[in-house]
Scaffold this motif. Structure first.
Motif, mmCIF file in Angstrom:
data_model
loop_
_atom_site.group_PDB
_atom_site.id
_atom_site.type_symbol
_atom_site.label_atom_id
_atom_site.label_comp_id
_atom_site.label_asym_id
_atom_site.label_seq_id
_atom_site.Cartn_x
_atom_site.Cartn_y
_atom_site.Cartn_z
ATOM 1 N N LEU A 71 31.222 125.726 -40.998
ATOM 2 C CA LEU A 71 31.911 124.504 -41.387
ATOM 3 C C LEU A 71 31.583 123.354 -40.453
ATOM 4 O O LEU A 71 31.023 123.556 -39.380
ATOM 5 N N PHE A 72 31.914 122.149 -40.881
ATOM 6 C CA PHE A 72 31.755 120.962 -40.058
ATOM 7 C C PHE A 72 32.985 120.812 -39.176
ATOM 8 O O PHE A 72 34.096 121.120 -39.588
ATOM 9 N N ASN A 73 32.768 120.305 -37.954
ATOM 10 C CA ASN A 73 33.873 120.039 -37.042
ATOM 11 C C ASN A 73 33.680 118.642 -36.471
ATOM 12 O O ASN A 73 32.812 118.421 -35.636
ATOM 13 N N ARG A 74 34.488 117.700 -36.929
ATOM 14 C CA ARG A 74 34.365 116.307 -36.501
ATOM 15 C C ARG A 74 34.779 116.096 -35.054
ATOM 16 O O ARG A 74 34.480 115.070 -34.462
ATOM 17 N N ILE A 104 29.318 122.872 -37.017
ATOM 18 C CA ILE A 104 28.265 121.862 -36.882
ATOM 19 C C ILE A 104 28.905 120.486 -36.770
ATOM 20 O O ILE A 104 29.876 120.182 -37.471
ATOM 21 N N ASN A 105 28.333 119.649 -35.915
ATOM 22 C CA ASN A 105 28.806 118.284 -35.742
ATOM 23 C C ASN A 105 28.280 117.428 -36.909
ATOM 24 O O ASN A 105 27.072 117.216 -37.028
ATOM 25 N N PRO A 106 29.165 116.903 -37.772
ATOM 26 C CA PRO A 106 28.705 116.118 -38.923
ATOM 27 C C PRO A 106 28.079 114.781 -38.528
ATOM 28 O O PRO A 106 27.286 114.217 -39.279
ATOM 29 N N ARG A 147 18.857 115.621 -42.094
ATOM 30 C CA ARG A 147 18.818 117.058 -42.347
ATOM 31 C C ARG A 147 17.851 117.814 -41.428
ATOM 32 O O ARG A 147 18.125 118.945 -41.032
ATOM 33 N N GLU A 148 16.729 117.193 -41.111
ATOM 34 C CA GLU A 148 15.721 117.888 -40.306
ATOM 35 C C GLU A 148 16.257 118.257 -38.917
ATOM 36 O O GLU A 148 16.069 119.375 -38.446
ATOM 37 N N GLU A 149 16.939 117.315 -38.293
ATOM 38 C CA GLU A 149 17.494 117.568 -36.958
ATOM 39 C C GLU A 149 18.642 118.581 -37.022
ATOM 40 O O GLU A 149 18.767 119.447 -36.151
ATOM 41 N N VAL A 150 19.472 118.481 -38.046
ATOM 42 C CA VAL A 150 20.591 119.424 -38.194
ATOM 43 C C VAL A 150 20.073 120.828 -38.480
ATOM 44 O O VAL A 150 20.654 121.813 -38.022
ATOM 45 N N CYS A 204 20.383 119.182 -28.568
ATOM 46 C CA CYS A 204 20.515 118.229 -29.666
ATOM 47 C C CYS A 204 20.356 116.814 -29.117
ATOM 48 O O CYS A 204 20.479 116.579 -27.920
ATOM 49 N N GLN A 205 20.078 115.888 -29.994
ATOM 50 C CA GLN A 205 19.909 114.494 -29.592
ATOM 51 C C GLN A 205 21.276 113.878 -29.302
ATOM 52 O O GLN A 205 22.266 114.205 -29.942
ATOM 53 N N SER A 206 21.313 112.973 -28.338
ATOM 54 C CA SER A 206 22.554 112.278 -28.005
ATOM 55 C C SER A 206 22.905 111.311 -29.118
ATOM 56 O O SER A 206 22.033 110.636 -29.664
#
Length: 153
Positions: free
Chosen positions: A27-30, A48-50, A58-61, A101-103
């Motif tokens: 799930l997503f977690n804001r 996952i951080n939305p 999508r590619e980075e996620v 992950c990217q900042s």
């Protein structure tokens, strides 16, 4: 994108890149701010951080998903699932996941503490900046071995 779509996406990535199904919840977690995602050891859930999806796409996620699935599959098998383990590093490289992950723009990150104290040598005047308060009687100057005095900034 909703949680159901994320669940299907992670299940598909797991089958395509790992050859093993993902059978737990995703799930997503804001509330995640400094991380792209996380794997929960007890529940085997992936969050996952939305904001990463909104900013980087999508590619980075998908790279973040691969990273979390490496944790998941290695942990389920009882293998080395932590970042420092060679098995984790090898699997992450094999599937093409991202190590970090990217900042996010506007995120503050960790700020270094400002220097709050200064030690000054009484003999040669050399200054030593400190973040924490120390007892100057316990130390000597590294340049001339002279006595130090504490000066607040």
């Amino acid at each position: 994108m909703e949680n159901e779509e994320l669940q299907q996406w992670i299940e598909q990535v797991s089958l395509d890149h790992f050859g093993v199904p993902f059978t737990h919840e995703a799930l997503f977690n804001r509330r995640l701010t400094t991380t792209g995602g996380r794997y929960m050891l007890k529940s085997h859930r992936i969050e996952i951080n939305p904001h990463q999806l909104e900013v980087y796409g999508r590619e980075e996620v998908e790279k973040i998903i691969k990273h979390e699935l490496c944790h998941y599959h290695l942990h389920i098998r009882g293998r080395g699932y932590q970042h420092r383990d060679p098995e984790f590093k090898a699997l992450l490289q094999k599937v093409g996941g991202s190590r970090f992950c990217q900042s996010l723009p506007g995120s503050k990150g960790r700020k270094p503490l400002p220097y709050r104290y200064k030690l000054v040598c009484k003999s040669c005047g050399t200054e030593y900046l400190r973040k924490r308060k120390v007892d100057p009687k316990r130390y000597r100057c590294g340049r001339c071995a002279g006595k130090l005095k504490m000066v607040d900034l």
